[in-house]
Design a protein around this motif. Structure first.
Motif, mmCIF file in Angstrom:
data_model
loop_
_atom_site.group_PDB
_atom_site.id
_atom_site.type_symbol
_atom_site.label_atom_id
_atom_site.label_comp_id
_atom_site.label_asym_id
_atom_site.label_seq_id
_atom_site.Cartn_x
_atom_site.Cartn_y
_atom_site.Cartn_z
ATOM 1 N N GLY A 10 34.008 2.792 22.841
ATOM 2 C CA GLY A 10 33.951 3.911 23.786
ATOM 3 C C GLY A 10 33.436 3.484 25.147
ATOM 4 O O GLY A 10 33.941 3.935 26.186
ATOM 5 N N ILE A 11 32.454 2.612 25.166
ATOM 6 C CA ILE A 11 31.934 2.096 26.439
ATOM 7 C C ILE A 11 33.003 1.300 27.171
ATOM 8 O O ILE A 11 33.181 1.452 28.386
ATOM 9 C CB ILE A 11 30.673 1.244 26.192
ATOM 10 N N LEU A 12 33.733 0.477 26.450
ATOM 11 C CA LEU A 12 34.803 -0.307 27.076
ATOM 12 C C LEU A 12 35.923 0.584 27.602
ATOM 13 O O LEU A 12 36.490 0.319 28.666
ATOM 14 C CB LEU A 12 35.348 -1.335 26.091
ATOM 15 N N LEU A 13 36.239 1.656 26.870
ATOM 16 C CA LEU A 13 37.209 2.624 27.379
ATOM 17 C C LEU A 13 36.699 3.270 28.664
ATOM 18 O O LEU A 13 37.458 3.473 29.612
ATOM 19 C CB LEU A 13 37.472 3.709 26.338
ATOM 20 N N GLY A 14 35.418 3.599 28.694
ATOM 21 C CA GLY A 14 34.833 4.187 29.894
ATOM 22 C C GLY A 14 34.865 3.240 31.080
ATOM 23 O O GLY A 14 35.101 3.662 32.211
ATOM 24 N N VAL A 15 34.653 1.959 30.839
ATOM 25 C CA VAL A 15 34.736 0.970 31.918
ATOM 26 C C VAL A 15 36.167 0.901 32.447
ATOM 27 O O VAL A 15 36.389 0.848 33.666
ATOM 28 C CB VAL A 15 34.257 -0.419 31.431
ATOM 29 N N ALA A 16 37.137 0.928 31.544
ATOM 30 C CA ALA A 16 38.537 0.887 31.973
ATOM 31 C C ALA A 16 38.893 2.117 32.802
ATOM 32 O O ALA A 16 39.566 2.009 33.832
ATOM 33 C CB ALA A 16 39.447 0.794 30.750
ATOM 34 N N VAL A 17 38.438 3.282 32.382
ATOM 35 C CA VAL A 17 38.722 4.506 33.133
ATOM 36 C C VAL A 17 37.979 4.489 34.463
ATOM 37 O O VAL A 17 38.491 4.967 35.477
ATOM 38 C CB VAL A 17 38.368 5.761 32.302
ATOM 39 N N LEU A 31 28.426 6.292 34.734
ATOM 40 C CA LEU A 31 28.691 7.620 34.189
ATOM 41 C C LEU A 31 29.813 7.612 33.154
ATOM 42 O O LEU A 31 29.625 8.072 32.028
ATOM 43 C CB LEU A 31 29.031 8.600 35.320
ATOM 44 N N LEU A 32 30.966 7.101 33.494
ATOM 45 C CA LEU A 32 32.095 7.133 32.566
ATOM 46 C C LEU A 32 31.922 6.193 31.374
ATOM 47 O O LEU A 32 32.266 6.586 30.250
ATOM 48 C CB LEU A 32 33.398 6.854 33.309
ATOM 49 N N PRO A 33 31.373 4.982 31.544
ATOM 50 C CA PRO A 33 31.113 4.174 30.341
ATOM 51 C C PRO A 33 30.106 4.839 29.391
ATOM 52 O O PRO A 33 30.295 4.802 28.173
ATOM 53 C CB PRO A 33 30.562 2.862 30.898
ATOM 54 N N LEU A 35 29.575 8.074 29.109
ATOM 55 C CA LEU A 35 30.270 9.212 28.506
ATOM 56 C C LEU A 35 31.223 8.750 27.411
ATOM 57 O O LEU A 35 31.277 9.356 26.334
ATOM 58 C CB LEU A 35 31.031 9.985 29.583
ATOM 59 N N GLY A 36 31.967 7.681 27.667
ATOM 60 C CA GLY A 36 32.876 7.153 26.650
ATOM 61 C C GLY A 36 32.143 6.726 25.393
ATOM 62 O O GLY A 36 32.593 6.989 24.277
ATOM 63 N N GLY A 37 31.006 6.065 25.557
ATOM 64 C CA GLY A 37 30.219 5.649 24.398
ATOM 65 C C GLY A 37 29.665 6.823 23.615
ATOM 66 O O GLY A 37 29.734 6.854 22.381
ATOM 67 N N ILE A 38 29.147 7.812 24.309
ATOM 68 C CA ILE A 38 28.571 8.982 23.638
ATOM 69 C C ILE A 38 29.646 9.756 22.892
ATOM 70 O O ILE A 38 29.463 10.150 21.737
ATOM 71 C CB ILE A 38 27.842 9.872 24.661
ATOM 72 N N VAL A 39 30.783 9.975 23.537
ATOM 73 C CA VAL A 39 31.867 10.721 22.890
ATOM 74 C C VAL A 39 32.388 9.969 21.672
ATOM 75 O O VAL A 39 32.646 10.569 20.622
ATOM 76 C CB VAL A 39 32.995 11.025 23.895
ATOM 77 N N ALA A 40 32.534 8.661 21.775
ATOM 78 C CA ALA A 40 33.004 7.869 20.636
ATOM 79 C C ALA A 40 32.007 7.932 19.478
ATOM 80 O O ALA A 40 32.408 8.058 18.317
ATOM 81 C CB ALA A 40 33.243 6.421 21.054
ATOM 82 N N ALA A 73 39.003 8.477 24.763
ATOM 83 C CA ALA A 73 39.855 8.216 25.921
ATOM 84 C C ALA A 73 40.235 9.513 26.634
ATOM 85 O O ALA A 73 40.174 9.584 27.863
ATOM 86 C CB ALA A 73 41.109 7.462 25.492
ATOM 87 N N VAL A 74 40.621 10.524 25.878
ATOM 88 C CA VAL A 74 41.038 11.794 26.491
ATOM 89 C C VAL A 74 39.885 12.439 27.250
ATOM 90 O O VAL A 74 40.048 12.874 28.397
ATOM 91 C CB VAL A 74 41.608 12.747 25.411
ATOM 92 N N VAL A 75 38.722 12.489 26.647
ATOM 93 C CA VAL A 75 37.568 13.114 27.317
ATOM 94 C C VAL A 75 37.157 12.320 28.547
ATOM 95 O O VAL A 75 36.903 12.891 29.621
ATOM 96 C CB VAL A 75 36.383 13.263 26.330
ATOM 97 N N THR A 76 37.114 11.015 28.437
ATOM 98 C CA THR A 76 36.691 10.188 29.565
ATOM 99 C C THR A 76 37.696 10.258 30.719
ATOM 100 O O THR A 76 37.302 10.354 31.882
ATOM 101 C CB THR A 76 36.499 8.728 29.114
ATOM 102 N N ILE A 77 38.975 10.234 30.405
ATOM 103 C CA ILE A 77 39.998 10.345 31.453
ATOM 104 C C ILE A 77 39.938 11.709 32.120
ATOM 105 O O ILE A 77 39.990 11.816 33.348
ATOM 106 C CB ILE A 77 41.395 10.066 30.868
ATOM 107 N N ALA A 78 39.802 12.760 31.326
ATOM 108 C CA ALA A 78 39.748 14.108 31.896
ATOM 109 C C ALA A 78 38.542 14.277 32.813
ATOM 110 O O ALA A 78 38.662 14.808 33.925
ATOM 111 C CB ALA A 78 39.709 15.139 30.775
ATOM 112 N N VAL A 79 37.397 13.821 32.374
ATOM 113 C CA VAL A 79 36.196 13.936 33.204
ATOM 114 C C VAL A 79 36.298 13.040 34.434
ATOM 115 O O VAL A 79 35.935 13.448 35.540
ATOM 116 C CB VAL A 79 34.927 13.613 32.379
ATOM 117 N N GLY A 80 36.799 11.838 34.269
ATOM 118 C CA GLY A 80 36.919 10.909 35.401
ATOM 119 C C GLY A 80 37.817 11.447 36.496
ATOM 120 O O GLY A 80 37.450 11.441 37.673
#
Length: 108
Positions: A10-17, A31-33, A35-40, A73-80
């Motif tokens: 999730g953190i890596l997805l957040g870094v990509a986003v 922020l996004l990494p 968020l990605g980690g927490i959501v995952a 991925a969906v949550v992180t992309i939407a928030v980003g």
């Protein structure tokens, strides 16, 4: 152990986003990494609770990973994207209001 890998993914997805979303300077770099980690982590934990009624969500199966990473991925992309657009709009509005501050109002 799998929970740690889910959080890391999730953190890596957040870094990509973070790097793919527009207006990167309007967000904090973590922020996004985060968020990605927490959501995952939350998605993984919720799916492990559902393993009893849904045996296809086993740890060694692929569906728990697919669903976890898809939700993150969906949550992180939407928030980003929405956060960037909203922040850019608010910054433009503030600049417009401050650049016209103190000017006389014209009535028509």
């Amino acid at each position: 152990m799998e929970l740690m890998f889910a959080g890391l993914a999730g953190i890596l997805l957040g870094v990509a986003v973070q790097f793919a979303a527009p207006h990167r300077a309007t967000r904090g770099p973590v922020l996004l990494p985060a968020l990605g980690g927490i959501v995952a982590l939350v998605a993984w934990q919720a799916l492990t609770w559902l393993q009893g009624p849904a045996p296809w969500l086993a740890y060694d199966g692929g569906w728990i990973w697919v669903i976890t990473l898809l939700v993150a991925a969906v949550v992180t992309i939407a928030v980003g994207w929405s956060l960037s657009a909203r922040r850019q709009h608010d910054d433009d509005d503030l600049l417009h209001r401050l650049s016209h501050l103190g000017r006389a109002q014209t009535t028509t």
